[in-house]
Write a protein that holds these residues in place. Sequence first.
Motif, short mmCIF file in Angstrom:
data_model
loop_
_atom_site.label_atom_id
_atom_site.label_comp_id
_atom_site.label_asym_id
_atom_site.label_seq_id
_atom_site.Cartn_x
_atom_site.Cartn_y
_atom_site.Cartn_z
N GLY A 86 0.79 -1.22 0.00
CA GLY A 86 0.00 0.00 0.00
C GLY A 86 0.82 1.27 0.00
N LYS A 87 2.14 1.17 -0.24
CA LYS A 87 3.02 2.34 -0.17
C LYS A 87 2.64 3.39 -1.21
N SER A 88 2.52 2.97 -2.46
CA SER A 88 2.21 3.93 -3.52
C SER A 88 0.80 4.48 -3.37
N THR A 89 -0.14 3.65 -2.94
CA THR A 89 -1.50 4.14 -2.70
C THR A 89 -1.49 5.24 -1.65
N LEU A 90 -0.75 5.01 -0.58
CA LEU A 90 -0.65 6.03 0.47
C LEU A 90 -0.01 7.31 -0.07
N LEU A 91 1.06 7.17 -0.85
CA LEU A 91 1.72 8.36 -1.40
C LEU A 91 0.78 9.13 -2.31
N HIS A 92 0.00 8.44 -3.13
CA HIS A 92 -0.94 9.11 -4.02
C HIS A 92 -2.03 9.84 -3.24
N ILE A 93 -2.44 9.28 -2.13
CA ILE A 93 -3.44 9.96 -1.29
C ILE A 93 -2.82 11.18 -0.61
N ILE A 94 -1.60 11.04 -0.10
CA ILE A 94 -0.92 12.19 0.48
C ILE A 94 -0.75 13.29 -0.57
N GLY A 95 -0.49 12.89 -1.82
CA GLY A 95 -0.29 13.84 -2.88
C GLY A 95 -1.54 14.34 -3.56
N LEU B 155 7.00 14.64 -3.31
CA LEU B 155 6.69 13.23 -3.10
C LEU B 155 7.35 12.41 -4.21
N ALA B 156 8.09 11.40 -3.83
CA ALA B 156 8.87 10.61 -4.79
C ALA B 156 8.51 9.13 -4.65
N ASP B 157 8.09 8.52 -5.75
CA ASP B 157 7.66 7.12 -5.74
C ASP B 157 8.73 6.27 -6.42
N GLU B 158 9.52 5.56 -5.61
CA GLU B 158 10.63 4.74 -6.09
C GLU B 158 11.51 5.52 -7.07
N PRO B 159 11.98 6.70 -6.69
CA PRO B 159 12.67 7.57 -7.65
C PRO B 159 13.98 7.01 -8.18
N SER B 160 14.61 6.12 -7.42
CA SER B 160 15.90 5.58 -7.86
C SER B 160 15.79 4.13 -8.28
N GLY B 161 14.57 3.63 -8.44
CA GLY B 161 14.37 2.21 -8.70
C GLY B 161 14.99 1.71 -9.98
N GLY C 236 14.55 24.13 2.14
CA GLY C 236 13.63 23.82 3.23
C GLY C 236 12.49 22.94 2.82
N THR C 237 12.64 22.24 1.68
CA THR C 237 11.57 21.39 1.16
C THR C 237 11.49 20.09 1.95
N THR C 238 10.26 19.63 2.18
CA THR C 238 10.03 18.31 2.76
C THR C 238 10.00 17.28 1.64
N PHE C 239 10.75 16.20 1.78
CA PHE C 239 10.75 15.11 0.80
C PHE C 239 10.16 13.87 1.46
N VAL C 240 9.20 13.25 0.77
CA VAL C 240 8.62 11.98 1.22
C VAL C 240 8.82 10.99 0.08
N THR C 241 9.55 9.92 0.34
CA THR C 241 9.86 8.98 -0.73
C THR C 241 9.45 7.56 -0.37
N VAL C 242 8.77 6.92 -1.30
CA VAL C 242 8.51 5.48 -1.22
C VAL C 242 9.72 4.78 -1.81
N THR C 243 10.29 3.85 -1.09
CA THR C 243 11.52 3.23 -1.57
C THR C 243 11.69 1.80 -1.05
N HIS C 244 12.37 0.99 -1.87
CA HIS C 244 12.88 -0.29 -1.41
C HIS C 244 14.36 -0.19 -1.07
N ASP C 245 14.92 0.98 -1.26
CA ASP C 245 16.36 1.18 -1.09
C ASP C 245 16.68 1.43 0.38
N GLU C 246 17.21 0.42 1.04
CA GLU C 246 17.48 0.54 2.47
C GLU C 246 18.56 1.57 2.77
#
Length: 220
Positions: A39-48, A160-166, A188-198
Amino acid sequence: MIQVTDIHKSYGSLHVLRGVSLVIPDHQVAAIVGPSGAGKSTLLHIIGTLDRPDSGQVIYDGVDVSMLSDRRISRFRNKHIGFVFQAHQLLPEFTLLENVMMPALIAGMTPSRAAEMAMPLLREVGLGDRLGHKPTELSGGEAQRGAVARALVNSPSVVLADEPSGSLDSRNRRDLHDIFFRLRDLHGTTFVTVTHDESLASRCDSIFRITDGEISPCAI
């Protein structure tokens, strides 16, 4: 500050998000992690504001965007939120500079002013010498850095970044991650990223792990 409160979202019989709540302070780099299909991308799309929840609230600095009309939410999104996706989604018929200018033009900015906003951002992401190049003339890392500049052209408070480096190799992933933190410090920008990159997640100010549609903060 972004406040997400008791978000539920279903698609048919599939209950994707089950009462998700989280708070992301201003000027942070936050990561949303978890297995595929959680549900990561779904959550990001709702936040966005690209999708609406079935119930719950998404509040930006006191503004409950869940309650805005479609027209008002589009204006809010264009002004306050930038997006970076796994595929850079640069338009192939336009130059890099024109692509980065596009959100500013949509917001009603004159072409000359949009160019004035776009060119310094492209220099900040290391693309000052690539302004006239088309997306097909850029490497994958360059195109994704251009997408980051495009996300920032309207001076949003949140990107908001969805797997930006995937789709990037290890060097370009590292460069892109470094840019997020540098731009956070510069603007001063807030970045929220969905990622698998630990490696990215471990550097973030906040980590939220989602499993089976439920989310909780993680220790860094």
